[in-house]
Design a protein around this motif. Structure first.
Motif, short mmCIF file in Angstrom:
data_model
loop_
_atom_site.label_atom_id
_atom_site.label_comp_id
_atom_site.label_asym_id
_atom_site.label_seq_id
_atom_site.Cartn_x
_atom_site.Cartn_y
_atom_site.Cartn_z
N ALA A 259 44.12 54.67 45.07
CA ALA A 259 43.41 53.55 45.69
C ALA A 259 42.82 52.64 44.61
O ALA A 259 42.92 51.40 44.71
CB ALA A 259 42.31 54.06 46.62
N ALA A 260 42.23 53.21 43.58
CA ALA A 260 41.65 52.41 42.50
C ALA A 260 42.74 51.60 41.81
O ALA A 260 42.56 50.39 41.55
CB ALA A 260 40.92 53.30 41.50
N PHE A 261 43.87 52.23 41.50
CA PHE A 261 44.96 51.51 40.85
C PHE A 261 45.45 50.35 41.71
O PHE A 261 45.68 49.25 41.23
CB PHE A 261 46.13 52.46 40.55
N MET A 262 45.61 50.60 43.00
CA MET A 262 46.12 49.57 43.90
C MET A 262 45.15 48.40 44.04
O MET A 262 45.55 47.23 43.99
CB MET A 262 46.42 50.17 45.27
N VAL A 263 43.87 48.70 44.21
CA VAL A 263 42.88 47.63 44.38
C VAL A 263 42.77 46.82 43.09
O VAL A 263 42.82 45.58 43.12
CB VAL A 263 41.51 48.21 44.79
N ILE A 264 42.63 47.49 41.97
CA ILE A 264 42.51 46.79 40.69
C ILE A 264 43.80 46.05 40.37
O ILE A 264 43.78 44.90 39.91
CB ILE A 264 42.12 47.78 39.57
N GLY A 265 44.93 46.69 40.66
CA GLY A 265 46.23 46.05 40.42
C GLY A 265 46.39 44.78 41.22
O GLY A 265 46.89 43.76 40.70
N ARG A 266 45.99 44.79 42.47
CA ARG A 266 46.10 43.57 43.29
C ARG A 266 45.17 42.48 42.76
O ARG A 266 45.53 41.31 42.76
CB ARG A 266 45.77 43.86 44.76
N LEU A 267 44.01 42.89 42.31
CA LEU A 267 43.05 41.90 41.80
C LEU A 267 43.53 41.27 40.49
O LEU A 267 43.55 40.05 40.37
CB LEU A 267 41.68 42.56 41.61
N ILE A 268 43.96 42.10 39.54
CA ILE A 268 44.31 41.53 38.24
C ILE A 268 45.72 40.94 38.20
O ILE A 268 46.07 40.24 37.26
CB ILE A 268 44.12 42.54 37.07
N SER A 269 46.52 41.19 39.24
CA SER A 269 47.86 40.59 39.28
C SER A 269 47.77 39.09 39.54
O SER A 269 48.74 38.36 39.32
CB SER A 269 48.74 41.26 40.33
N GLY A 270 46.62 38.62 40.00
CA GLY A 270 46.42 37.19 40.20
C GLY A 270 46.94 36.65 41.51
O GLY A 270 46.97 35.43 41.71
#
Length: 166
Positions: A119-130
């Motif tokens: 969940a952390a990877f997915m949330v952070i990934g969506r945020l920093i992917s722009g």
């Protein structure tokens, strides 16, 4: 965009979790030959997943915000982040169901650690992917917390009724 594509494909993991619980419910239905004999928390889980899908569809039909970037040349609805909503709505149910159904502490811990890290990877990934505004992610977090709390309250209520013989 690579991180966006990775998190997009990993969005299939919570769908697989939902399907797994669907198979569990269907198996109980077939073996027990009555919907009333399916575990109440599994029935509530199915209803919960339908509510999550409905929330997603409502926000798809009523656009609040659009992505900060074009995806394949198109402006897409961005609020709330559907991937974040899906992940944060499904992974806590995985943890709860494993906690309720699995006696092995090691298995429960493994699922918990996996769910939190995923969940952390997915949330952070969506945020920093722009591809999302921060508000899209925050909105998804708040919505999924609220939905999960409703699900958890319903499960606790059915447990309480069962304990009291109602």
């Amino acid at each position: 965009m690579r991180l966006y594509v990775i998190t997009d494909w990993l969005g299939l993991v919570p769908i697989a979790v939902c399907m797994g619980f669907g198979v569990l419910g269907l198996t109980q239905l077939i073996r027990r030959r009555s919907l009333f004999k399916v575990d109440p928390d599994i029935i509530i889980l199915g209803i919960y997943y339908i509510i999550v899908i409905a929330a997603y569809l409502i926000f798809e039909m009523i656009p609040i915000n659009y992505r900060p970037v074009l995806i394949d040349g198109f402006l897409e609805v961005s609020y709330p982040s559907s991937t974040t909503l899906l992940v944060l709505s499904v992974m806590p149910t995985l943890v709860l169901q494993v906690k309720r159904r699995c006696q092995s502490k090691a298995s429960r811990l493994t699922v918990y650690v996996f769910a939190v890290l995923f969940a952390a990877f997915m949330v952070i990934g969506r945020l920093i992917s722009g591809v999302h505004w921060a508000t899209d992610i925050i909105g998804s977090i708040l919505l999924s917390i609220g939905l999960f709390k409703l699900y958890y309250a319903a499960v606790l209520y059915t447990d309480m009724r069962k304990e009291n013989g109602i």
